[in-house]
Structures are given as structure tokens and as C-alpha cells.
Write an enzyme that holds these catalytic residues in place. Structure first.
Site, PDB file in Angstrom:
ATOM      1  CE  LYS A 180     -13.156  16.121 -17.642  1.00  0.00           C
ATOM      2  NZ  LYS A 180     -13.781  16.135 -16.314  1.00  0.00           N
ATOM      3  N   GLY A 236     -10.842   9.044 -15.349  1.00  0.00           N
ATOM      4  CA  GLY A 236     -11.116   8.372 -14.071  1.00  0.00           C
ATOM      5  C   GLY A 236     -10.322   8.938 -12.900  1.00  0.00           C
ATOM      6  CB  THR A 237      -8.791  12.302 -12.435  1.00  0.00           C
ATOM      7  OG1 THR A 237      -8.577  12.362 -13.837  1.00  0.00           O
ATOM      8  CG2 THR A 237      -7.638  12.899 -11.671  1.00  0.00           C
ATOM      9  CB  THR A 238     -13.190  12.075  -9.825  1.00  0.00           C
ATOM     10  OG1 THR A 238     -13.019  13.101 -10.819  1.00  0.00           O
ATOM     11  CG2 THR A 238     -13.860  12.658  -8.620  1.00  0.00           C
ATOM     12  CG  HIS A 263      -4.693  16.197 -15.457  1.00  0.00           C
ATOM     13  ND1 HIS A 263      -5.280  14.980 -15.215  1.00  0.00           N
ATOM     14  CD2 HIS A 263      -5.631  17.124 -15.115  1.00  0.00           C
ATOM     15  CE1 HIS A 263      -6.512  15.164 -14.750  1.00  0.00           C
ATOM     16  NE2 HIS A 263      -6.737  16.455 -14.678  1.00  0.00           N
ATOM     17  NE  ARG A 267     -14.014   6.560 -19.107  1.00  0.00           N
ATOM     18  CZ  ARG A 267     -15.006   7.392 -18.812  1.00  0.00           C
ATOM     19  NH1 ARG A 267     -14.754   8.670 -18.600  1.00  0.00           N
ATOM     20  NH2 ARG A 267     -16.239   6.946 -18.733  1.00  0.00           N
ATOM     21  CE1 TYR A 269     -14.037   5.666 -14.991  1.00  0.00           C
ATOM     22  CE2 TYR A 269     -15.024   4.085 -16.516  1.00  0.00           C
ATOM     23  CZ  TYR A 269     -15.159   5.097 -15.578  1.00  0.00           C
ATOM     24  OH  TYR A 269     -16.403   5.553 -15.234  1.00  0.00           O
ATOM     25  NE  ARG A 309     -20.654  12.325 -19.570  1.00  0.00           N
ATOM     26  CZ  ARG A 309     -21.023  11.380 -20.446  1.00  0.00           C
ATOM     27  NH1 ARG A 309     -22.242  11.394 -20.935  1.00  0.00           N
ATOM     28  NH2 ARG A 309     -20.185  10.437 -20.851  1.00  0.00           N
ATOM     29  N   GLY A 332     -20.348   7.679 -15.702  1.00  0.00           N
ATOM     30  CA  GLY A 332     -19.458   6.719 -15.044  1.00  0.00           C
ATOM     31  C   GLY A 332     -19.520   5.322 -15.632  1.00  0.00           C
TER      32      GLY A 332
END
Ligand SMILES: Nc1ncnc2c1ncn2[C@@H]1O[C@H](COP(=O)(O)OS(=O)(=O)O)[C@@H](OP(=O)(O)O)[C@H]1O
Length: 344
Positions: A94, A96-98, A158, A180, A246, A310, A312
């Protein structure tokens, strides 16, 4: 004009989960569970994320019987062989991996996809998690993404620094870590957990999520220890481990992308910059574009592509956390990150 599948064979291989793949993963997970169960059931155990048991391994908490679980982490740690040209992207979930996966993929592969129809760019077709596989899913996968031996291989994980496979640390490869603001990570966890399509799971309140986040009883928790270890490793060897936030990435993303490309060993030429290649990559990986591409379909069983997109935003936590919750999070962050140049 090049079109699929000829133009991007490696990524298309890993594009769609099918029932054979799911069966295969289940089998491997059962095998790994049989192999490690006796070991991990002796580890400290707590009720954690969505009422699931979490086990502590080497100072961090994990769920079981899942792609992102104690079994896959131990298996990766014991058996994964890194190559010196590999690039790893590591995050707390959660954080900012993507996004960072999309950016690294787009930077490293920009020449490869230069002449294809932009609509056929892998990031326009697949979830970034398919373009840069997790070590944790790769180890149980029926269809390894890098069967063609791309170089550099891109992987994400992770896994905490102390639990990384030795070969990653010894190979001299590059690793990008992104963290983040924990308050935004917490809110993101809350929405992610409650959006998972597996209805057998219990819905949580934000207060309950805060409680498990603070205790670290989430997969790969506690957040603060995870961040601190990579921050230390990066300050000891900044040429090999790049520490990003992030929040910083959100400000003047183009200049951060240029710096990232240099670190990765894929610097932009002056001509590329003049031709707008950096801006193209920033746009391609933007929240809005990726959200649109991933509005349908599933990344894995029970995990829709859209669960990774969601709001961002930076600072969205203000709309969700009470003053008391904010205070709790700020106090811990201040104590844990005291003396470190980590700011959000
Ligand atoms: N392209 C892009 N740009 C900016 N932000 C983005 C992007 N893609 C995903 N997101 C936001 O990242 C949050 C999800 O975190 P992760 O990608 O780390 O999730 S996961 O660990 O892979 O499950 C989640 O944050 P929240 O919106 O705050 O929940 C996503 O919306």
C-alpha cells in the site's frame, strides 16, 4: 505496425490467470505448507489482519496459506537465485508498489516498445503486477514470467531487508525501495482489505485496522521497522539501493523519473528528453491511465485489478482518521523515525 502477441511475448505469457494456474498454485502452496508448517507453527502467533492468524518470522508478521504468506517468503528466501543484472522493487504493501512497478517497467523497456502501437504497450493491457511479478507469486507460479530470460529481469517483493535471499544481497544488483506516509498506507490498507472479493473475510472498521497496523499484525508488518531497515541499507550503499517516497515522487514526477532512470542504469538521452519520452512515461504510469486500464478483470482469484487503484493521493488520510488516530500514528512515527531524514 506490430501487434500482439508477437510484439510482447514475455508479458502476454503471464497475462491471464486460468484454472490450471490456480490449481498449480494451490498445489505448490500445499507443498510449501507441508514443508514449513512444523517450523512456523512454533513461531509467535497473533490474531491479525481480518481476524487471520499471523505468525512472526524474523521479526515480521505473515499470514499463511496464501501467495503472500510465510510459506512463500521462506521459500523465496531459501531458494531464489538472483542475477547481478536483476532489478528489484521492494515496498511495504500500500505504499505505491503498483505505481513504481509501472514506472520501472516503462523506463527499462522503453526501447523495446518504442515502435509498437501505444495501445499495445503492456501497461495498456495488463496490471503492472503482471508486468513486474512478485517474487512471492513467481515462486508458486505455473507460468514463470521470465521464461525467456529477459535482462534485466524485473521483480518486486514486500520481503523485509533482513529476510531477502542472500543471493540478492550478494549479487550486487540494484534495488528500488518506495515508502509512503504510514497514515495514507493505513487508510489504503483499510479500503483494500474491505474490497477483497473473497466474501468469507470479515469486514474491518478503520479503528480495528489502526490497531493491527500499529501492532504490525499485517502481512510484512510492522511498517516502521520495514522502512527503517531499507533506509539504513540505502544510506550505506546508495548506488545499489535507492530509497524513494511516494510523496516525493508525486512532486515534479518527471525529474524524479529521470533520476530513477539514471539509478537503474537506463538514463534518458538528451534527444529522448527533447522528444518528450520522459513525459510520455509519466503519463503512461499516471494513476488516471492505469486506473482506466485496470477497471475490469482480476489480478488473481478474489483480487480485482481495480483494488490497486483507489484515490492515489497524498494526504487523503485527513478525510478518514480522527484526531486521536492521527495522534497515535504521529507519535509512533516520530519515535521510530527519530533522527532519520524520512519525511512525507
Ligand atoms: N499510478 C499511480 N499513481 C499514484 N498512486 C497509485 C498509482 N497506482 C496505484 N496507486 C495507489 O497506490 C495505493 C496502492 O498501493 P500499492 O500499489 O502499494 O498496493 S499493493 O501493495 O500492491 O497491494 C493506492 O492508494 P490509495 O488510493 O491511497 O488507496 C492506489 O490508489
Amino acid at each position: 505496425m506490430n501487434i500482439l502477441p508477437m510484439s510482447i511475448p514475455d508479458v502476454s505469457l503471464a497475462s491471464k490467470p486460468n484454472s490450471d494456474d490456480e490449481e498449480h498454485e494451490k498445489k505448490i502452496l500445499t507443498l510449501l505448507s507441508d514443508r514449513y508448517k512444523e517450523k512456523f507453527t512454533k513461531f509467535p502467533r497473533e490474531k491479525g489482519w481480518m481476524s487471520e492468524d499471523v505468525y512472526m518470522y524474523q521479526g515480521f508478521w505473515y499470514i499463511t496459506d496464501h501467495a503472500f504468506s510465510i510459506e512463500t517468503v521462506i521459500a523465496v528466501q531459501e531458494s531464489f537465485q538472483a542475477q547481478s543484472t536483476d532489478i528489484y522493487i521492494v515496498t511495504q504493501p500500500k505504499c505505491g508498489t503498483t505505481w513504481i512497478k509501472a514506472l520501472v517497467f516503462a523506463i527499462v523497456n522503453r526501447t523495446k516498445y518504442k515502435n509498437i502501437n501505444p495501445l499495445n504497450h503492456p501497461l495498456k493491457l495488463y496490471n503492472p503486477h503482471k508486468c513486474v511479478p512478485f517474487l512471492e507469486t513467481e515462486i508458486i507460479s505455473n507460468v514463470p514470467t521470465y521464461v525467456h530470460g529477459n535482462s534485466p529481469r524485473l521483480f518486486s517483493s514486500h520481503i523485509p531487508y533482513r529476510t531477502l535471499p542472500k543471493s540478492i544481497l550478494e549479487s550486487g544488483c540494484r534495488l528500488v525501495y518506495m515508502c509512503r506516509n504510514p497514515k495514507d498506507a493505513l487508510v489504503s490498507w483499510f479500503y483494500f482489505a474491505n474490497k477483497l472479493t473473497d466474501k468469507s473475510r470479515t469486514q474491518m472498521t478503520i479503528g480495528e485496522m489502526l490497531n493491527v497496523f500499529v501492532k504490525g499484525f499485517l502481512p510484512y508488518g510492522p511498517y516502521w521497522d520495514h522502512v527503517k531497515e531499507y533506509h539504513k541499507a540505502s544510506s550505506e550503499d546508495p548506488t545499489k539501493i535507492l530509497f524513494l517516497t511516494y510523496e516525493d515522487m508525486k512532486v515534479d514526477t518527471a525529474s524524479k523519473v529521470k533520476r530513477l532512470a539514471e539509478f537503474l542504469g537506463f538514463p534518458f538521452t538528451e534527444k529522448e528528453v527533447a522528444n518528450g519520452v520522459v513525459d510520455e512515461i509519466v503519463t503512461l504510469c499516471s494513476f488516471e491511465i492505469l486506473k482506466e486500464v485496470n477497471k475490469n478483470g482480476d489480478y488473481r482469484k478474489g483480487m480485482a485489478n481495480n483494488t490497486f487503484f483507489r484515490e492515489g493521493k497524498v494526504g487523503g488520510w485527513r478525510n478518514y482518521l480522527t484526531n486521536e488516530m492521527t495522534q497515535i500514528m504521529d507519535d509512533i512515527t516520530m519515535e521510530k523515525f527519530h533522527g532519520l531524514d524520512i519525511s512525507f
